[in-house]
Design a protein around this motif. Structure first.
Motif, PDB file in Angstrom:
ATOM      1  N   MET A  46     -44.562 -29.861  54.934  1.00  0.00           N
ATOM      2  CA  MET A  46     -44.919 -30.847  55.387  1.00  0.00           C
ATOM      3  C   MET A  46     -43.987 -31.140  56.598  1.00  0.00           C
ATOM      4  N   PHE A  47     -44.379 -31.989  57.479  1.00  0.00           N
ATOM      5  CA  PHE A  47     -43.358 -32.379  58.624  1.00  0.00           C
ATOM      6  C   PHE A  47     -42.148 -33.321  58.021  1.00  0.00           C
ATOM      7  N   GLU A  48     -41.104 -33.106  58.646  1.00  0.00           N
ATOM      8  CA  GLU A  48     -40.068 -33.694  57.958  1.00  0.00           C
ATOM      9  C   GLU A  48     -39.991 -35.392  58.126  1.00  0.00           C
ATOM     10  N   ARG A  49     -41.045 -35.781  58.812  1.00  0.00           N
ATOM     11  CA  ARG A  49     -40.927 -37.383  58.723  1.00  0.00           C
ATOM     12  C   ARG A  49     -42.296 -37.824  57.867  1.00  0.00           C
ATOM     13  N   PHE A  50     -42.911 -36.701  57.141  1.00  0.00           N
ATOM     14  CA  PHE A  50     -44.152 -37.293  56.457  1.00  0.00           C
ATOM     15  C   PHE A  50     -43.657 -37.846  55.301  1.00  0.00           C
ATOM     16  N   ARG A  51     -44.512 -38.942  54.859  1.00  0.00           N
ATOM     17  CA  ARG A  51     -44.315 -40.073  54.010  1.00  0.00           C
ATOM     18  C   ARG A  51     -44.967 -39.631  52.695  1.00  0.00           C
ATOM     19  N   CYS A 113     -45.915 -47.673  54.144  1.00  0.00           N
ATOM     20  CA  CYS A 113     -45.762 -48.357  55.284  1.00  0.00           C
ATOM     21  C   CYS A 113     -44.531 -48.044  55.931  1.00  0.00           C
ATOM     22  N   GLY A 114     -43.251 -47.834  55.053  1.00  0.00           N
ATOM     23  CA  GLY A 114     -42.086 -47.528  55.629  1.00  0.00           C
ATOM     24  C   GLY A 114     -41.138 -48.698  56.075  1.00  0.00           C
TER      25      GLY A 114
ATOM     26  N   GLU B 150     -48.524 -36.697  62.554  1.00  0.00           N
ATOM     27  CA  GLU B 150     -47.828 -36.633  61.290  1.00  0.00           C
ATOM     28  C   GLU B 150     -46.376 -36.413  61.735  1.00  0.00           C
ATOM     29  N   GLY B 154     -45.200 -39.803  60.908  1.00  0.00           N
ATOM     30  CA  GLY B 154     -45.256 -39.518  59.548  1.00  0.00           C
ATOM     31  C   GLY B 154     -46.514 -39.772  58.868  1.00  0.00           C
ATOM     32  N   ASN B 160     -48.888 -47.094  61.243  1.00  0.00           N
ATOM     33  CA  ASN B 160     -47.855 -48.023  61.049  1.00  0.00           C
ATOM     34  C   ASN B 160     -46.591 -47.702  61.698  1.00  0.00           C
ATOM     35  N   MET B 168     -41.220 -47.908  65.396  1.00  0.00           N
ATOM     36  CA  MET B 168     -40.410 -47.725  64.418  1.00  0.00           C
ATOM     37  C   MET B 168     -39.149 -46.759  64.499  1.00  0.00           C
TER      38      MET B 168
END
Ligand code: SF4
Ligand code: SF4
Lengths: 158, 373
Positions: A46-51, A113-114, B150, B154, B160, B168
């Motif tokens: 997954m991408f490194e920012r993926f939540r 939501c972060g 993505e 993210g 969001n 953000m």
């Protein structure tokens, strides 16, 4: 007459459309865009920012950076985070200080939501890129983020 | 002699049928109560509320930072634009000076969102009128945009990424490269859409002259977005009330005058071209600078009423906030495009066939969570 021209036009536009699909049919080996999940689990990144979910990284001494300031708990819109804290004595200064007891995280409530991660002053919590979160029982989705026996890294202040 | 007697005795009768709440052509949990006479539609009554989550009420409980993520769940195909609408309202109320960088990035992401939404709509539109292939083509191109989101935000759908005061976090280093790749890719693929579906005679017969909405009716029903513009009603918020970076780009408002299903289809295809043009003008010169301006941890809006409207992929979204000066809003109202566009469904469907209703509904591009909220 228009009856026959309708048939002719119908077939003609159908073939025009099929020229596009036909092109992809013949070159499909090269340009496949589907993925062989779950066979590609090992290589799927997954991408490194993926939540995926909120986690608390610990270092080799089982120390994390959470001071128990409760800012993440306040920032969370839906109560996914519960901080259970205690007061103790700071070994360095000998003063009374707030310590984290349990950082409870309800993955089942989390909307990804972060806001908690943005709010944390010490970067104690981060995103993990884990994407397979389904379980048989929703109680398994309630997690305690700080590991048993862990303590806060020396010198981390909020 | 006898046959005529039978004929004069033959009476048709009106009856009700339910379409939905899980009918595939309603794109979600929308229930339509149809009064039909044979195959002819006499009346369409939408029945709403199956997925009402009281987002407006929840907003009264939340802080201004927390409200933003709820709007992801309204029109989930335009979630970035919804976030932007709330952030703009709060920023205007606080009279914050938003950096150029933020404005440009927001605009690029909004246009990518619009293309992604229209790609999905195009695929589903084809499927509604019986062309299954389009679905895969639409999703193929949308997937590239989802990857861009993505990597930078993210998340693929509920991003969001906007916060009151900016973004953000900053864009990912690959963002510009990926976006350019997408534009080059999509420029070769969008003509395929026309070859596959637009020119098809069966598709044209299903859509031309079906579900006609006049300009007067479009205005009186409050139609906005592609639905209004296909009837010749110039209602693009980006043109008439520019926000973010829309005042520094040139683009054409896609307008048609026929007002039928095919016109609404063409307007959306045209909009994808315009969105690409907007992105191309901005992507090479994203200004340097901060990705947000500092706000207080607890945002308190001054006492008063604030309104901001933006153009989502479906039309005009208005955010109306009443503040009493505390950290929560007193009342939040969303003017959603889907609700107004659904209200005219009865008007355009009456007198047509059930098949025409499906085609008209497909070009209204309804997203049910946007209607129910
Ligand atoms: S990501 Fe959002 S919902 Fe999830 S725990 Fe953090 S603040 Fe709460
Ligand atoms: S995770 Fe961060 S914000 Fe939450 S209690 Fe710990 S230090 Fe505070």
């Amino acid at each position: 007459m228009s009856y026959f021209s309708d048939i002719y036009n119908g077939i003609k536009t159908l073939l025009t459309g099929m020229s596009v699909t036909g092109k992809y049919f013949l070159t499909s080996r090269k340009g496949a865009i589907t993925q062989q999940y779950p066979d590609n689990r090992d290589t799927l990144k997954m991408f490194e920012r993926f939540r995926g979910e909120v986690v608390m990284p610990h270092d080799e001494n089982n120390e994390h950076q959470c001071t128990g300031c409760q800012k993440c708990e306040l920032a969370c819109p839906n109560g996914s985070i519960e901080i259970i804290w205690d007061r103790g004595i700071d070994e360095a200064t000998g003063k009374k200080k707030k310590f984290i007891d349990k950082h409870v995280y309800h993955l089942g409530l989390c909307t990804m939501c972060g806001l908690c991660i943005e709010a944390c002053p010490t970067d104690a919590i981060v995103w993990a890129q884990n994407y397979e979160n389904s379980t048989y029982d929703r109680t398994q989705l309630t997690k305690v983020l700080n590991r048993p026996g862990s303590k806060v890294k020396a010198g981390v202040e909020d | 002699m006898e046959t005529t007697a039978v004929k004069s005795n033959f009476k048709s009768e009106e009856y009700f049928i339910n379409m939905g709440p899980q009918h595939p052509a309603t794109h979600g949990v929308l229930r339509l109560l149809l009064t039909i006479d044979g195959e002819i539609i006499k009346k369409v009554e939408p029945d709403l509320g199956y997925i009402h989550r009281s987002i407006e009420k929840m907003c009264e409980r939340d802080s201004y930072q927390q409200i933003v993520h709820l709007t992801d769940r309204m029109d989930y195909l335009s979630s970035h634009i919804n976030n932007e609408a709330v952030c703009l309202t709060v920023e205007n109320a606080l009279q914050l000076e938003i950096p150029d960088r933020v404005q440009v990035i927001r605009t690029i992401l909004s246009e990518l969102t619009r293309i992604a939404s229209h790609c999905l709509w195009w695929g589903v539109m084809g499927m509604d009128v019986g062309a299954l292939t389009t679905y895969f083509y639409g999703f193929r191109d949308r997937e590239m945009i989802n990857d861009i989101f993505e990597e930078t935000c993210g998340a693929r759908l509920t991003m969001n990424y906007n916060i009151p005061g900016g973004l953000m976090f900053d864009i990912h280093p690959n963002f510009v490269k990926r976006t350019k790749e997408f534009i080059t890719h999509f420029k070769t693929k969008l003509p395929e859409y026309d070859t596959l579906l637009t020119g098809n005679i069966i598709f044209q017969k299903r859509t031309k002259g079906v579900g006609i909405l006049s300009k007067e009716d479009a205005i009186s029903f409050g139609a906005s977005g592609p639905v209004g513009r296909a009837s010749g009603y110039s209602c693009d918020v980006r043109k008439h009330h520019p926000y973010s970076a829309y005042d520094r780009v040139t683009f054409n408002e896609a307008l048609k005058t026929e007002g039928d299903t095919f016109a609404r289809y063409q307007v959306r295809i045209q909009e994808m071209w315009e969105s690409m043009a907007i992105i191309e003008q901005l992507i090479d010169n994203i200004p340097e600078g901060e990705h947000k301006v500092a706000t207080n941890a607890v945002i308190k809006l001054p006492k008063g009423e604030f309104y901001q409207k933006v153009e989502t992929a479906r039309g005009e979204l208005g955010v109306y906030i009443i503040s009493t000066g505390t950290k929560n809003p007193y009342r939040v109202k969303f003017r959603s495009p889907g609700f107004s566009n659904l209200s005219l469904l009865n008007h355009i469907a009456v007198g047509g066939k059930i098949g025409d209703l499906v085609a008209s509904m497909a070009t209204l591009d309804l997203v049910i969570p946007d209607i129910d909220r």
